[in-house]
Scaffold this motif. Structure first.
Motif, short mmCIF file in Angstrom:
data_model
loop_
_atom_site.label_atom_id
_atom_site.label_comp_id
_atom_site.label_asym_id
_atom_site.label_seq_id
_atom_site.Cartn_x
_atom_site.Cartn_y
_atom_site.Cartn_z
N ALA A 24 14.19 -5.49 -1.06
CA ALA A 24 13.08 -4.91 -0.30
C ALA A 24 12.63 -5.86 0.81
N GLN A 37 12.76 3.68 -2.31
CA GLN A 37 13.10 3.06 -3.59
C GLN A 37 13.26 4.12 -4.67
N SER A 71 7.27 -0.90 -7.54
CA SER A 71 7.85 -0.66 -6.22
C SER A 71 7.15 -1.49 -5.15
N SER A 72 7.82 -1.64 -4.03
CA SER A 72 7.27 -2.39 -2.90
C SER A 72 6.26 -1.53 -2.14
N THR A 110 7.81 0.38 0.91
CA THR A 110 8.75 1.48 0.83
C THR A 110 8.24 2.69 1.61
#
Length: 301
Positions: free
Chosen positions: A78, A90, A113-114, A117
């Motif tokens: 990421a 993602q 998750s980032s 994203t």
């Protein structure tokens, strides 16, 4: 040829060369790859020259699954994509076996998750529960809708969609795999090979083609508002217990002006009251006198 003409001709040739280089670089950014720890150490500087966008794995299953694992390269990939200006989504490989499990898996996937994203993907290709697979998919989606305003995409194999008769029309698009020919089910993005090649990666990589450019491009739009409109707990739960679902901070005042310490996701806390900030946001007052958010996207009962 006089000097003035030579200078003009030189300038024109230089401009044409620069235009050609720029066009070729732009045209080369056509590949769409999904990547995970199995691609090893990706050279994102090189990969960025080929990629229109990437889709990065976050997790495989969830806690409680025998083969559960958080992708060891999720943050590295990421950060690498972001550094070299590769838009990315993602995905989480689902192994939910009940409605409750699907809801938990969605929350954990979102948490891992980032924030950078552009979109989220449900990778639904592993049948595990005894109930309705559609009900699990619906529960996962409805949970994610409460957490984010970013696009949510459904992924699976053509055969899986047929076998379990999955209806994914309520997602913001679909990404379907079929390596022999274009999928015969509705798809916006087609994963057409698992043996693709990409600069910066040693070995094979999955590659996809755009079927519906309008829909796929909508996944890539940057949004300054990841969070859906906040929904808050407005009263103390009967158990007087809440659990953090993301990393948060506790403060010693209701307006969050003085930060005390960070609380990790999964932390169980005892609450004694609900208060409102000067701006109308609900806060939980903890048994230790500090305050945390009562936003349901960050805490659960």
């Amino acid at each position: 040829m006089n000097l003035t003409f030579k200078k003009i001709a030189g300038l024109l040739m230089g401009a044409m060369a620069a235009f050609t280089i720029s066009t070729n670089v732009s045209a080369s950014k056509t590949k769409i790859a999904d990547v995970s720890q199995y691609q090893g150490n990706i050279n994102w500087s090189k990969a960025s020259k080929d990629l229109k966008f990437a889709i990065i794995r976050v997790q495989h299953g969830d806690t409680g699954d025998a083969d559960f694992r958080i992708d060891t390269k999720k943050d590295i990939n990421a950060n690498g994509a972001y550094k070299y200006k590769v838009p990315f989504g993602q995905y989480g490989y689902a192994e939910f076996s009940s409605v409750a499990d699907a809801k938990k898996e969605a929350k954990d996937f979102y948490k891992r998750s980032s924030s950078k994203t552009r979109f989220y993907v449900l990778d639904n290709e592993h049948r595990k529960g005894k109930g309705s697979e559609q009900s699990y998919v619906n529960a996962w989606l409805s949970t994610m809708r409460k957490l984010t305003n970013k696009p949510i995409v459904y992924y699976s194999y053509q055969s899986y969609v047929h076998t379990y008769k999955i209806n994914y029309s309520k997602f913001d698009g679909s990404w379907i795999a079929n390596y022999s020919q274009k999928p015969d089910v509705s798809t916006d993005l087609w994963q057409y090979t698992s043996k693709g090649r990409l600069s910066g990666i040693t070995g094979n990589v999955d590659l996809s083609k755009i079927v519906d450019s309008k829909t796929v491009n909508s996944w890539l739009k940057q949004s300054s508002a990841d969070q859906a409109k906040p929904t808050y707990f407005t009263s103390v739960p009967s158990s007087k217990q809440v659990t953090t679902t993301r990393n948060i901070y506790q403060y010693n005042d209701v307006n969050f002006k003085s930060r005390v310490s960070k609380l990790a996701a999964g932390k169980k806390l005892t609450v004694k009251a609900v208060s409102k900030s000067d701006h109308g946001a609900y806060r939980f007052e903890l048994s230790n006198g500090n305050y945390i958010t009562a936003n349901k996207a960050y805490v659960s009962n």
